[in-house]
Write a protein that holds these residues in place. Structure first.
Motif, PDB file in Angstrom:
ATOM      1  N   ARG A 243       0.831  -1.222   0.000  1.00 50.29           N
ATOM      2  CA  ARG A 243       0.000   0.000   0.000  1.00 50.29           C
ATOM      3  C   ARG A 243       0.855   1.257   0.000  1.00 50.29           C
ATOM      4  NH1 ARG A 243      -3.397  -3.018   3.481  1.00 50.29           N
ATOM      5  NH2 ARG A 243      -2.361  -2.160   5.330  1.00 50.29           N
ATOM      6  N   SER A 244       1.956   1.234   0.737  1.00 48.77           N
ATOM      7  CA  SER A 244       2.802   2.432   0.830  1.00 48.77           C
ATOM      8  C   SER A 244       3.866   2.486  -0.259  1.00 48.77           C
ATOM      9  CB  SER A 244       3.497   2.477   2.193  1.00 48.77           C
ATOM     10  OG  SER A 244       4.455   1.439   2.304  1.00 48.77           O
ATOM     11  N   GLY A 245       3.957   1.406  -1.053  1.00 49.36           N
ATOM     12  CA  GLY A 245       5.013   1.342  -2.047  1.00 49.36           C
ATOM     13  C   GLY A 245       6.393   1.245  -1.433  1.00 49.36           C
ATOM     14  N   GLY A 246       6.423   0.855  -0.163  1.00 53.80           N
ATOM     15  CA  GLY A 246       7.700   0.750   0.536  1.00 53.80           C
ATOM     16  C   GLY A 246       8.342   2.088   0.839  1.00 53.80           C
ATOM     17  N   GLN A 247       7.568   3.189   0.736  1.00 54.78           N
ATOM     18  CA  GLN A 247       8.134   4.531   0.901  1.00 54.78           C
ATOM     19  C   GLN A 247       7.671   5.214   2.189  1.00 54.78           C
ATOM     20  OE1 GLN A 247      10.473   5.600  -1.333  1.00 54.78           O
ATOM     21  NE2 GLN A 247      10.181   3.515  -2.106  1.00 54.78           N
ATOM     22  N   GLY A 248       6.952   4.504   3.047  1.00 53.72           N
ATOM     23  CA  GLY A 248       6.494   5.117   4.292  1.00 53.72           C
ATOM     24  C   GLY A 248       7.651   5.459   5.222  1.00 53.72           C
ATOM     25  N   PRO A 249       7.457   6.415   6.138  1.00 53.18           N
ATOM     26  CA  PRO A 249       8.553   6.878   7.004  1.00 53.18           C
ATOM     27  C   PRO A 249       8.797   6.013   8.233  1.00 53.18           C
ATOM     28  CG  PRO A 249       6.577   8.136   7.467  1.00 53.18           C
ATOM     29  CD  PRO A 249       6.220   7.210   6.323  1.00 53.18           C
ATOM     30  N   ARG A 250       7.933   5.053   8.508  1.00 50.19           N
ATOM     31  CA  ARG A 250       8.014   4.302   9.760  1.00 50.19           C
ATOM     32  C   ARG A 250       8.458   2.862   9.510  1.00 50.19           C
ATOM     33  NH1 ARG A 250       7.882   6.922  14.358  1.00 50.19           N
ATOM     34  NH2 ARG A 250       6.366   5.606  15.417  1.00 50.19           N
ATOM     35  N   ARG A 251       8.911   2.199  10.581  1.00 51.83           N
ATOM     36  CA  ARG A 251       9.281   0.790  10.517  1.00 51.83           C
ATOM     37  C   ARG A 251       8.714   0.087  11.740  1.00 51.83           C
ATOM     38  NH1 ARG A 251      13.665  -1.060  13.589  1.00 51.83           N
ATOM     39  NH2 ARG A 251      14.706   0.544  14.835  1.00 51.83           N
ATOM     40  N   VAL A 252       8.609  -1.240  11.664  1.00 51.11           N
ATOM     41  CA  VAL A 252       8.072  -2.003  12.782  1.00 51.11           C
ATOM     42  C   VAL A 252       8.824  -3.330  12.866  1.00 51.11           C
ATOM     43  CG1 VAL A 252       6.256  -3.095  11.396  1.00 51.11           C
ATOM     44  CG2 VAL A 252       5.954  -2.895  13.865  1.00 51.11           C
ATOM     45  N   ARG A 253       9.031  -3.805  14.076  1.00 55.28           N
ATOM     46  CA  ARG A 253       9.598  -5.128  14.304  1.00 55.28           C
ATOM     47  C   ARG A 253       8.753  -5.780  15.397  1.00 55.28           C
ATOM     48  NH1 ARG A 253      14.809  -6.919  13.128  1.00 55.28           N
ATOM     49  NH2 ARG A 253      15.505  -4.755  13.002  1.00 55.28           N
ATOM     50  N   VAL A 254       8.256  -6.969  15.135  1.00 53.76           N
ATOM     51  CA  VAL A 254       7.436  -7.711  16.091  1.00 53.76           C
ATOM     52  C   VAL A 254       8.155  -9.009  16.409  1.00 53.76           C
ATOM     53  CG1 VAL A 254       5.191  -8.758  16.548  1.00 53.76           C
ATOM     54  CG2 VAL A 254       5.341  -6.719  15.094  1.00 53.76           C
ATOM     55  N   GLY A 255       8.295  -9.340  17.682  1.00 55.45           N
ATOM     56  CA  GLY A 255       9.003 -10.555  18.048  1.00 55.45           C
ATOM     57  C   GLY A 255       8.420 -11.215  19.275  1.00 55.45           C
ATOM     58  N   VAL A 256       8.978 -12.351  19.607  1.00 50.81           N
ATOM     59  CA  VAL A 256       8.559 -13.081  20.804  1.00 50.81           C
ATOM     60  C   VAL A 256       9.777 -13.832  21.315  1.00 50.81           C
ATOM     61  CG1 VAL A 256       7.842 -15.140  19.520  1.00 50.81           C
ATOM     62  CG2 VAL A 256       6.824 -14.672  21.757  1.00 50.81           C
ATOM     63  N   TYR A 257       9.831 -14.082  22.615  1.00 51.31           N
ATOM     64  CA  TYR A 257      10.964 -14.826  23.148  1.00 51.31           C
ATOM     65  C   TYR A 257      10.509 -15.715  24.299  1.00 51.31           C
ATOM     66  CZ  TYR A 257      11.122 -11.757  27.261  1.00 51.31           C
ATOM     67  OH  TYR A 257      10.809 -11.093  28.418  1.00 51.31           O
ATOM     68  N   VAL A 258      11.271 -16.757  24.527  1.00 52.55           N
ATOM     69  CA  VAL A 258      11.103 -17.623  25.695  1.00 52.55           C
ATOM     70  C   VAL A 258      12.487 -17.810  26.296  1.00 52.55           C
ATOM     71  CG1 VAL A 258      10.523 -19.929  26.533  1.00 52.55           C
ATOM     72  CG2 VAL A 258       9.100 -18.843  24.776  1.00 52.55           C
ATOM     73  N   PHE A 259      12.618 -17.571  27.585  1.00 51.31           N
ATOM     74  CA  PHE A 259      13.885 -17.805  28.271  1.00 51.31           C
ATOM     75  C   PHE A 259      13.693 -18.895  29.319  1.00 51.31           C
ATOM     76  CE2 PHE A 259      16.682 -17.085  31.942  1.00 51.31           C
ATOM     77  CZ  PHE A 259      17.913 -17.285  31.324  1.00 51.31           C
ATOM     78  N   LEU A 260      14.526 -19.920  29.262  1.00 50.10           N
ATOM     79  CA  LEU A 260      14.502 -20.989  30.251  1.00 50.10           C
ATOM     80  C   LEU A 260      15.798 -20.926  31.047  1.00 50.10           C
ATOM     81  CD1 LEU A 260      13.309 -23.914  27.936  1.00 50.10           C
ATOM     82  CD2 LEU A 260      11.903 -22.310  29.247  1.00 50.10           C
ATOM     83  N   GLY A 261      15.710 -20.857  32.358  1.00 45.58           N
ATOM     84  CA  GLY A 261      16.912 -20.763  33.180  1.00 45.58           C
ATOM     85  C   GLY A 261      16.661 -21.262  34.583  1.00 45.58           C
ATOM     86  N   ASP A 262      17.715 -21.295  35.377  1.00 48.01           N
ATOM     87  CA  ASP A 262      17.597 -21.718  36.770  1.00 48.01           C
ATOM     88  C   ASP A 262      16.923 -20.632  37.601  1.00 48.01           C
ATOM     89  OD1 ASP A 262      18.918 -24.078  36.172  1.00 48.01           O
ATOM     90  OD2 ASP A 262      20.886 -23.211  36.603  1.00 48.01           O
ATOM     91  N   ARG A 263      16.428 -21.014  38.755  1.00 49.79           N
ATOM     92  CA  ARG A 263      15.788 -20.047  39.647  1.00 49.79           C
ATOM     93  C   ARG A 263      16.808 -19.017  40.119  1.00 49.79           C
ATOM     94  NH1 ARG A 263      11.702 -23.043  43.814  1.00 49.79           N
ATOM     95  NH2 ARG A 263      11.164 -20.864  44.123  1.00 49.79           N
TER      96      ARG A 263
END
Length: 268
Positions: A243-263
């Motif tokens: 829709r923006s033709g790749g020329q819009g001024p903004r960017r976005v990054r969406v992520g998720v994480y899981v951390f497993l560790g000792d208490r």
């Protein structure tokens, strides 16, 4: 004010602890980290003044803001070159993302002929669309194969084998993704803490006293949920870029994480 400084210092220490572990694991020493921190202080101080309307802050302003002496500021006014690739600009990443989206909609597209023809979609077509023709499709294919994201079925066909663009086979690219992902995750949290704009989504849940089996089950659940959400996000983002033709001024990054560790008390 002293409490405020103490709280901020403690928060920075928590964030930096795994980064210090990374640095030591990769062979960096105190002089490397000190020099890097001085450069970052100077760059962020420059941005801080610019946000306040000062286009080119002088040496004295930067020295007062950072606590660095004027001689050190003067020696560091040129921003050092970043030796890591910019992951969001990679033709390989763009091609992989587009191919992954198409294969999610039609599993038959998991395997494609390399060269364009009149018989249907090819890897060449996907690479040309994703990179806007700026990079030859053979070069993109070679890079994806080097990163272990794609395999050759035979001389004429290739198959998408990875579920996400996480090229663990290449240390430089792995570190680039680590830096980009953690930077933006921390950026959202810091923006929220400083009240720099509307609150961004930045949430996590925590539990302790779990068994190893329970942790692994949760990890599998999150991987499954992320796979489905990832496909939906790629579709939405692709439409937005179109829709923006790749020329819009903004960017976005969406992520998720899981951390497993000792208490806590055993490992931080």
């Amino acid at each position: 004010m002293q409490d405020r400084l103490s709280w901020a210092q403690a928060a920075c220490a928590r964030v930096m602890r795994p980064l210090v572990r990374l640095a030591l694991g990769m062979g960096l020493k105190h002089p490397h980290l000190e020099s890097m921190l001085r450069d970052l202080l100077l760059e962020e101080a420059t941005r801080l003044w610019q946000r306040q309307g000062v286009a080119a802050p002088n040496i004295s302003q930067l020295a007062v803001t950072t606590g660095l002496n004027r001689k050190d500021v003067t020696a560091r006014v040129r921003r050092p070159a970043d030796p890591l690739p910019h992951t969001e600009l990679s033709a390989a990443a763009k091609t992989f993302t587009r191919w992954f989206q198409l294969a999610s909609q039609d599993p038959a597209l998991q395997r494609l002929p390399v060269a364009a023809s009149e018989q249907g979609l090819s890897f060449e077509d996907v690479a040309r669309e994703a990179s806007r023709g700026d990079v030859h499709h053979r070069a993109v294919l070679d890079e994806l194969m080097r990163l272990g994201m794609v395999t050759r079925v035979d001389a004429a066909q290739v198959e998408l084998t990875a579920e996400g663009f996480v090229p663990t086979a290449d240390l430089q690219t792995t570190l680039a993704f680590l830096g980009d992902n953690l930077r933006d995750h921390a950026g959202a949290a810091v923006s929220n803490a400083l009240g720099e704009g509307p609150l961004m989504l930045e949430r996590a849940v925590f539990a302790e006293g779990l068994s190893e089996e329970d942790c692994e089950a949760l990890h599998r659940l999150m991987r499954q949920r992320w796979t489905a959400l990832h496909r939906e996000l790629v579709g939405e983002l692709t439409e937005s870029v179109t829709r923006s033709g790749g020329q819009g001024p903004r960017r976005v990054r969406v992520g998720v994480y899981v951390f497993l560790g000792d208490r806590e008390g055993t490992q931080e």
